[in-house]
Write a protein that holds these residues in place. Sequence first.
Motif, mmCIF file in Angstrom:
data_model
loop_
_atom_site.group_PDB
_atom_site.id
_atom_site.type_symbol
_atom_site.label_atom_id
_atom_site.label_comp_id
_atom_site.label_asym_id
_atom_site.label_seq_id
_atom_site.Cartn_x
_atom_site.Cartn_y
_atom_site.Cartn_z
ATOM 1 N N ALA A 9 32.535 -19.809 -37.850
ATOM 2 C CA ALA A 9 33.278 -18.573 -37.616
ATOM 3 C C ALA A 9 32.338 -17.375 -37.502
ATOM 4 C CB ALA A 9 34.290 -18.357 -38.737
ATOM 5 N N VAL A 10 31.285 -17.359 -38.320
ATOM 6 C CA VAL A 10 30.292 -16.289 -38.217
ATOM 7 C C VAL A 10 29.635 -16.316 -36.836
ATOM 8 C CG1 VAL A 10 28.130 -15.385 -39.142
ATOM 9 C CG2 VAL A 10 29.868 -16.305 -40.700
ATOM 10 N N ALA A 11 29.230 -17.510 -36.406
ATOM 11 C CA ALA A 11 28.567 -17.639 -35.101
ATOM 12 C C ALA A 11 29.508 -17.250 -33.966
ATOM 13 C CB ALA A 11 28.068 -19.069 -34.916
ATOM 14 N N VAL A 12 30.767 -17.664 -34.038
ATOM 15 C CA VAL A 12 31.742 -17.305 -33.009
ATOM 16 C C VAL A 12 31.926 -15.788 -32.962
ATOM 17 C CG1 VAL A 12 34.185 -17.439 -32.364
ATOM 18 C CG2 VAL A 12 32.950 -19.512 -33.028
ATOM 19 N N GLY A 13 31.964 -15.164 -34.131
ATOM 20 C CA GLY A 13 32.092 -13.712 -34.176
ATOM 21 C C GLY A 13 30.936 -13.003 -33.503
ATOM 22 N N GLU A 14 29.735 -13.569 -33.616
ATOM 23 C CA GLU A 14 28.563 -12.984 -32.960
ATOM 24 C C GLU A 14 28.561 -13.270 -31.463
ATOM 25 O OE1 GLU A 14 26.439 -10.995 -34.322
ATOM 26 O OE2 GLU A 14 27.135 -11.184 -36.391
ATOM 27 N N ALA A 15 28.990 -14.461 -31.085
ATOM 28 C CA ALA A 15 28.935 -14.862 -29.675
ATOM 29 C C ALA A 15 30.071 -14.272 -28.857
ATOM 30 C CB ALA A 15 28.957 -16.387 -29.569
ATOM 31 N N ASP A 16 31.285 -14.256 -29.413
ATOM 32 C CA ASP A 16 32.477 -13.895 -28.638
ATOM 33 C C ASP A 16 33.210 -12.679 -29.170
ATOM 34 O OD1 ASP A 16 32.014 -16.156 -27.038
ATOM 35 O OD2 ASP A 16 33.123 -17.435 -28.424
ATOM 36 N N GLY A 17 32.694 -12.042 -30.203
ATOM 37 C CA GLY A 17 33.323 -10.848 -30.726
ATOM 38 C C GLY A 17 34.082 -11.102 -32.012
ATOM 39 N N PRO A 18 34.335 -10.038 -32.787
ATOM 40 C CA PRO A 18 34.938 -10.199 -34.111
ATOM 41 C C PRO A 18 36.336 -10.790 -34.087
ATOM 42 C CG PRO A 18 34.811 -7.881 -33.493
ATOM 43 C CD PRO A 18 33.987 -8.632 -32.507
ATOM 44 N N GLN A 19 37.137 -10.511 -33.086
ATOM 45 C CA GLN A 19 38.488 -11.065 -33.053
ATOM 46 C C GLN A 19 38.445 -12.583 -32.897
ATOM 47 O OE1 GLN A 19 41.104 -9.316 -33.907
ATOM 48 N NE2 GLN A 19 39.745 -7.541 -34.074
ATOM 49 N N ALA B 173 38.706 -17.971 -35.654
ATOM 50 C CA ALA B 173 38.042 -19.181 -36.158
ATOM 51 C C ALA B 173 38.100 -19.227 -37.684
ATOM 52 C CB ALA B 173 36.595 -19.220 -35.671
ATOM 53 N N LEU B 174 37.991 -18.067 -38.324
ATOM 54 C CA LEU B 174 38.021 -18.013 -39.780
ATOM 55 C C LEU B 174 39.390 -18.388 -40.331
ATOM 56 C CD1 LEU B 174 36.286 -17.266 -42.267
ATOM 57 C CD2 LEU B 174 37.203 -14.941 -42.083
ATOM 58 N N ALA B 175 40.430 -18.184 -39.547
ATOM 59 C CA ALA B 175 41.781 -18.530 -39.995
ATOM 60 C C ALA B 175 41.931 -20.017 -40.273
ATOM 61 C CB ALA B 175 42.800 -18.080 -38.951
ATOM 62 N N GLU B 176 41.024 -20.842 -39.727
ATOM 63 C CA GLU B 176 41.070 -22.282 -39.950
ATOM 64 C C GLU B 176 40.380 -22.693 -41.246
ATOM 65 O OE1 GLU B 176 39.374 -24.143 -36.560
ATOM 66 O OE2 GLU B 176 40.666 -23.115 -35.118
ATOM 67 N N VAL B 177 39.777 -21.730 -41.944
ATOM 68 C CA VAL B 177 39.036 -22.010 -43.181
ATOM 69 C C VAL B 177 39.925 -21.701 -44.377
ATOM 70 C CG1 VAL B 177 36.984 -21.454 -44.543
ATOM 71 C CG2 VAL B 177 36.874 -21.427 -42.026
#
Length: 386
Positions: free
Chosen positions: A309-319, A324-328
Amino acid sequence: MSPALDPVLVRELVPAVIGVLVRRGADFASAEDAVQEALIRALDVWPDDPPRDPRAWLVAAAWRRFLDAVRSEASRRDREDVVDAEPSAEAVSGADDTLRLYFLCAHPTLPPAAAVALTLRAVGGLTTRQIADAHLVPEATMAQRISRAKKKLEGLPLDRPGDLGTVLRVLYLVFNEGYGGDVDLAAEAVRLARQLASLSDEPEVAGLLALVLLHHARRASRTGPGGRLVPLAEQDRSRWDTTLITEGVAVLQAALARDRLGEYQAQAAIAALHADAPSADETDWLQIVEWYDELLALADTPVVRLNRAVAVGEADGPQAGLAALAEVPDDVPRRTAVLAHLRERSGDLDVAAGLYAEAARAAGSVAERDHLTREATRVRAARQEP
């Protein structure tokens, strides 16, 4: 602990002494108990009369404790061929037994979780509390797990090496405890990973070695004055050990060329991408996300999903990162800190400041707590700026 019983020396000696007793016929649980009793005796004796050879002294003392226990349990007749041995310095200064003990603790009769806990306690030198914290269970639960593992090994011949996967897992846990915890075990874990890689042709062994080398290369930059935690994005990359990075990347490339991908290789690939970036802004986050997807296919755990989720936030933006974090699950450690970071990046400073403070209260170490408290203060100050 007295100056004569230096903790680093004790952590070096204990596996070797246990190994000597096991080779002489002791079962693991009895050997470990005898060594602990010998250490208690050393606390009384060594300050006034330090031994010339601490290892030989501990072997002699532990062996006597073991023999006393054998006699008291009426087991003497099965061990009469070894009762007279009094060790000399030459007899106990041979090969390193630590790696062998890792395999013996991973005994086929033990469940992996029990084998990991026993190895961390008996060979890694971690306290029961440290092991419990690493496994996210109460200390009393972990104490019972270790006790049951020792009882299960009582009387069993330790002639069947355990599972390689369990040994790799233990080595990585020991490394992580040394890397960020109270006991400095990281260098020892790197040494053992090198030794294991020299003895094994398995790509995942090489993957683990690459992973610990790449993480260890950044160690000098991870803390500032007073033990202050320095996040990856803020680290001084000129302090990274380029020799270790070069070695780690070479080991990883050779492992990946075998085309038998495993979770340690995938984690090492992610670490290599971080190490390859000249600055935090130049990190190849898209490729890191791809490697996290590979890792998820191999080990779909909450921690992997959190880091992804951290990596996705950096690659594709915070939203995208928040989605992705909602799955954790909510109870995963560090989830609140990641949520605070993503909320801050999305511009929701009020919520982010509160989340940083909440994460600080739940932090697992003083350094992490202080870092998150500073983050909460920083965001509150930014919120009040005109």
